[in-house]
Design an enzyme around this catalytic site. Sequence first.
Site, PDB file in Angstrom:
ATOM      1  N   ASP A 132       0.856  -1.187   0.000  1.00  0.00           N
ATOM      2  CA  ASP A 132       0.000   0.000   0.000  1.00  0.00           C
ATOM      3  C   ASP A 132       0.891   1.236   0.000  1.00  0.00           C
ATOM      4  O   ASP A 132       1.797   1.349   0.831  1.00  0.00           O
ATOM      5  CB  ASP A 132      -0.920   0.035   1.214  1.00  0.00           C
ATOM      6  CG  ASP A 132      -1.894   1.191   1.161  1.00  0.00           C
ATOM      7  OD1 ASP A 132      -2.732   1.207   0.243  1.00  0.00           O
ATOM      8  OD2 ASP A 132      -1.827   2.074   2.028  1.00  0.00           O
ATOM      9  N   ASP A 135     -43.002  10.350  21.357  1.00  0.00           N
ATOM     10  CA  ASP A 135     -42.029  10.332  22.446  1.00  0.00           C
ATOM     11  C   ASP A 135     -42.571  11.146  23.621  1.00  0.00           C
ATOM     12  O   ASP A 135     -43.600  11.811  23.513  1.00  0.00           O
ATOM     13  CB  ASP A 135     -40.683  10.886  21.981  1.00  0.00           C
ATOM     14  CG  ASP A 135     -39.501  10.205  22.672  1.00  0.00           C
ATOM     15  OD1 ASP A 135     -39.630   9.882  23.873  1.00  0.00           O
ATOM     16  OD2 ASP A 135     -38.462   9.994  22.028  1.00  0.00           O
ATOM     17  N   GLY A 169     -46.318  11.519  24.228  1.00  0.00           N
ATOM     18  CA  GLY A 169     -46.968  10.404  24.897  1.00  0.00           C
ATOM     19  C   GLY A 169     -45.968   9.379  25.378  1.00  0.00           C
ATOM     20  O   GLY A 169     -44.782   9.417  25.025  1.00  0.00           O
ATOM     21  N   ASP A 170     -46.445   8.449  26.197  1.00  0.00           N
ATOM     22  CA  ASP A 170     -45.626   7.370  26.745  1.00  0.00           C
ATOM     23  C   ASP A 170     -46.067   6.072  26.082  1.00  0.00           C
ATOM     24  O   ASP A 170     -47.194   5.620  26.268  1.00  0.00           O
ATOM     25  CB  ASP A 170     -45.829   7.293  28.258  1.00  0.00           C
ATOM     26  CG  ASP A 170     -44.907   6.270  28.919  1.00  0.00           C
ATOM     27  OD1 ASP A 170     -44.475   5.319  28.227  1.00  0.00           O
ATOM     28  OD2 ASP A 170     -44.634   6.417  30.122  1.00  0.00           O
ATOM     29  N   PHE A 171     -45.175   5.461  25.279  1.00  0.00           N
ATOM     30  CA  PHE A 171     -45.617   4.295  24.509  1.00  0.00           C
ATOM     31  C   PHE A 171     -45.852   3.051  25.374  1.00  0.00           C
ATOM     32  O   PHE A 171     -46.342   2.040  24.889  1.00  0.00           O
ATOM     33  CB  PHE A 171     -44.684   3.980  23.334  1.00  0.00           C
ATOM     34  CG  PHE A 171     -43.227   3.809  23.688  1.00  0.00           C
ATOM     35  CD1 PHE A 171     -42.783   2.768  24.479  1.00  0.00           C
ATOM     36  CD2 PHE A 171     -42.281   4.678  23.174  1.00  0.00           C
ATOM     37  CE1 PHE A 171     -41.456   2.597  24.773  1.00  0.00           C
ATOM     38  CE2 PHE A 171     -40.928   4.512  23.460  1.00  0.00           C
ATOM     39  CZ  PHE A 171     -40.512   3.469  24.268  1.00  0.00           C
TER      40      PHE A 171
END
Length: 631
Positions: free
Chosen positions: A87, A492, A518-520
């Site tokens: 190389d 979220d 929101g809270d899943f």
Amino acid sequence: MMYPVIRKLQQKRVVLASASPRRQEILSQAGLRFEVVPSRFKEKLNKASFPTPHAYAIETAKQKALDVARRMHQKDLRAPDIIIGADTIVTIEGLILEKPVDKQDAYRMLSRLNGKEHSVFTGVAIIHCFSQGKPPAPVCKDAEATCGRALTCRAVVADGQLDVEISQFYEETVVMFSQLSEELLWEYIHSGEPMDKAGGYGIQALGGMLVESIHGDFLNVVGFPLNHFCKKLAELYFPPGAVGLQRVKHDSIPAVDTFENLSEEEGAGLDRRGSQARGTQDAGHARTAESLPPFPTGLLELIAGFQASKALFTACKLKVFDLLQREAPLKAVDIASKIDTSERGTGRLLDVCVALGLLEKTERGYSNSDLAALYLLSDSEFSLRGFIELNDGHTWAAFTHLESAVREGSSRDHQAVGDEAEGLLQDSCPGRDARLCFMRAKHGLAKLTARQVATALDLSRFSSACHLGGCTGALAHELAREYPRLKVTVFDLPEVIEHVTCFQPSGPQTEQVSFVPGDFLKDSLPEADLYVLSGILRDWPDEKVHRLLSRISGSCKPGGGLLVAEVALDEDPRAAQPGLLRSLSRLLQTQGGERSLAKSRQLLQLHGFTDVQVARTGDVLNVVLATRPAT
């Protein structure tokens, strides 16, 4: 010295792991008979992780040759006797220049070299392959990494074990460019010659007109240091201390017969069993280089690796890269004055950043490297500053408790660890809420991987998607960009959604993306054809994962799907370093356990997602698309 070595190789199967016509021509003219099997090794090693440019060139050459060794062993159930990898790189002021990607890149390279002195390094690896039946020589266990001077190592292939011994070296040639006009540079670029050559020029052709002088091996600049290569072969096959070899002084190159009476075991400087030629020495003789263990370059870099990380963290915290983006180049004394630090300490920090490839240094002062300009500015599109702040504060503090966490299986005093990490995170994010720091960290990483996730599998049949815990919407926007008909909802926590405005891009696809708080785990999920999760299934405790998947399954329509993106955790630990390190971090912060891809598949099928497709994106993520039956 050279001809007997070439003659001795005539009875061996030699392979050149390079498609370079220049290397092929040099070795052919030297009388070497060889096959050409171009390497498929992707040259993506992290240049900043190497202490010197030549170490990078050597490691790349070694990996090219090892790639060919593995492939030929798998195909033919035997590898050739010798594989040669090489190389060539051009370096100037600490910056490594490889082949230009386009004409503009070639112009940048040649402009940087114009009127200046630079170095051309070629790293060469010579690999001797042995059959599995031979007793292996002492093994360098870091052969797959960057051990640098490994004399002997073992490569593992899919169907068995291949023993190899590796000798490696480098050659440096110093080249001085003339001061050339921009018109002449562009004329040379338009000739097309720069496009397949390191540094953007070929000294053996038209590029020779750019060069004022060279100091060192001309063929090294062309692409292969033939003289050093032949000397290295002579050391390997006819070492000064080889058993049974009588050293006779000659006024000229000795006759071939002087060497041909050597047996295969006596003539090989790399003794295949690591015995007599290496292991036994007279009591009065000093140990030779061949008898010493491999120099542990990679291990030493690993031991001191935290120092490099802390230097990066400190430079970011002091806003060095932001300053240099506005006012570069600047000298150390000016930077120290502007960031209110000592000149001596600042100079040392800046020089470390140059060595790490984060800054460039000239007579006029310091400036950002391309890497820093892309990832280390506070306001760049792909900024990783948030991720750096998170690691400097929260993760750094958490890892100080790693020993106790390993002993107990989790962090016993989780709250104390959290409080300490939170305090350090606040120090790293002055004037900002810690939650925003976490969001910036997640956003930076998501920007790096969002494109790969969005394109890993065909999602065109879905018209709506909901990313649960989608944070700033980086993946949502990439999905919208890839699928113009897709409407994406980011779901979220309210305290996350209130901060997302500052992360939003501009463009028509923004109309496809909406944010819902929101809270899943508690609230009703928004309706969607496709639900998306990232960084959840692999780390969460079983109870929470089953609860979440049950809620998604209950909301998912027939034919609907679930897209999951997770850090890969392979059965082969060497291929899964990012995932394994992340699992250590999770050990310090949660009570969850890591799940393999197979276990994740079983979980999804248990909750009704019977059709499971998997795609691997690079070395970091697994992307899974699981769908419910249509009826």
